[in-house]
Design a protein around this motif. Structure first.
Motif, PDB file in Angstrom:
ATOM      1  N   LYS A  82       0.833  -1.209   0.000  1.00 33.04           N
ATOM      2  CA  LYS A  82       0.000   0.000   0.000  1.00 33.04           C
ATOM      3  C   LYS A  82       0.864   1.255   0.000  1.00 33.04           C
ATOM      4  N   LEU A  83       1.958   1.242   0.741  1.00 39.15           N
ATOM      5  CA  LEU A  83       2.868   2.392   0.755  1.00 39.15           C
ATOM      6  C   LEU A  83       3.442   2.638  -0.634  1.00 39.15           C
ATOM      7  N   ALA A  97       5.027   1.929  -9.028  1.00 36.81           N
ATOM      8  CA  ALA A  97       4.543   0.684  -9.636  1.00 36.81           C
ATOM      9  C   ALA A  97       5.587  -0.427  -9.562  1.00 36.81           C
ATOM     10  N   GLU A  98       6.861  -0.078  -9.701  1.00 30.78           N
ATOM     11  CA  GLU A  98       7.921  -1.079  -9.602  1.00 30.78           C
ATOM     12  C   GLU A  98       7.949  -1.674  -8.194  1.00 30.78           C
ATOM     13  N   GLY A  99       7.776  -0.824  -7.196  1.00 26.45           N
ATOM     14  CA  GLY A  99       7.711  -1.310  -5.824  1.00 26.45           C
ATOM     15  C   GLY A  99       6.520  -2.226  -5.616  1.00 26.45           C
ATOM     16  N   CYS A 100       5.361  -1.826  -6.153  1.00 27.08           N
ATOM     17  CA  CYS A 100       4.173  -2.684  -6.061  1.00 27.08           C
ATOM     18  C   CYS A 100       4.472  -4.059  -6.655  1.00 27.08           C
ATOM     19  N   ALA A 101       5.032  -4.076  -7.842  1.00 25.77           N
ATOM     20  CA  ALA A 101       5.320  -5.337  -8.533  1.00 25.77           C
ATOM     21  C   ALA A 101       6.350  -6.173  -7.778  1.00 25.77           C
ATOM     22  N   SER A 102       7.250  -5.536  -7.064  1.00 30.23           N
ATOM     23  CA  SER A 102       8.272  -6.274  -6.312  1.00 30.23           C
ATOM     24  C   SER A 102       7.670  -7.097  -5.177  1.00 30.23           C
ATOM     25  N   MET A 103       6.422  -6.810  -4.814  1.00 34.58           N
ATOM     26  CA  MET A 103       5.751  -7.541  -3.739  1.00 34.58           C
ATOM     27  C   MET A 103       5.107  -8.833  -4.249  1.00 34.58           C
ATOM     28  N   LYS A 135       1.468   0.504 -13.166  1.00 35.52           N
ATOM     29  CA  LYS A 135       2.043   1.732 -13.744  1.00 35.52           C
ATOM     30  C   LYS A 135       0.965   2.529 -14.464  1.00 35.52           C
ATOM     31  N   ASN A 136       0.129   1.851 -15.228  1.00 42.66           N
ATOM     32  CA  ASN A 136      -0.959   2.498 -15.947  1.00 42.66           C
ATOM     33  C   ASN A 136      -1.954   3.137 -14.971  1.00 42.66           C
ATOM     34  N   MET A 186       7.218 -12.032   2.794  1.00 50.36           N
ATOM     35  CA  MET A 186       6.025 -12.556   2.137  1.00 50.36           C
ATOM     36  C   MET A 186       5.901 -11.897   0.766  1.00 50.36           C
ATOM     37  N   ARG A 187       5.499 -12.676  -0.224  1.00 51.61           N
ATOM     38  CA  ARG A 187       5.236 -12.165  -1.562  1.00 51.61           C
ATOM     39  C   ARG A 187       3.890 -12.713  -2.025  1.00 51.61           C
ATOM     40  N   LEU A 188       3.252 -11.969  -2.913  1.00 56.97           N
ATOM     41  CA  LEU A 188       1.982 -12.400  -3.485  1.00 56.97           C
ATOM     42  C   LEU A 188       2.212 -13.428  -4.589  1.00 56.97           C
TER      43      LEU A 188
END
Length: 125
Positions: A17-18, A25-31, A57-58, A110-112
């Motif tokens: 969320k942070l 977006a890169e940080g989001c994807a890294s999760m 990113k979009n 933890m990763r998704l």
């Protein structure tokens, strides 16, 4: 172990969320795990971290931000995984997370592996 898994899931979810609220977006994807699957209704199916990053990113480029979760539930599946479900809202949308499968990695984070969510019509109460 289940309490530890739930705590690790909360930390990972908060980090996601942070990243999102920072427009990262890169940080989001890294999760997500490298081969993760994301089902985002009504947008479609996204396979792998690269497609998932392009989706976020979009969304960020369109000005979506300020995500928060409401009525979150986390259930332990086994010794290495949990499932998170929640309602969510942000500045330009709202919806429901039906299944975030978080899996403990070798490095202790933890990763998704799976992310299933839906954006709901805000005019429908």
């Amino acid at each position: 172990m289940s309490k530890v898994l739930i705590e690790k899931t909360v930390v990972a979810s908060e980090q996601w969320k942070l990243f999102f609220n920072q427009g990262n977006a890169e940080g989001c994807a890294s999760m997500y795990e490298k081969d993760a699957q994301m089902v985002a209704k009504p947008f479609g199916l996204f396979q792998g971290r690269e497609q998932i990053q392009a989706f976020w990113k979009n969304l960020v480029a369109q000005g979506f931000s300020e995500v928060s979760y409401l009525d979150t539930k986390i259930e332990v599946v086994d010794d290495v995984s949990t499932v998170l479900s929640s309602n969510w809202k942000m500045n330009k949308a709202q919806g429901v997370i039906t299944r975030e499968l978080w899996v403990l990695q070798e490095d202790g984070t933890m990763r998704l592996r799976e992310d299933h969510f839906e954006a709901l019509d805000p005019s429908v109460k």
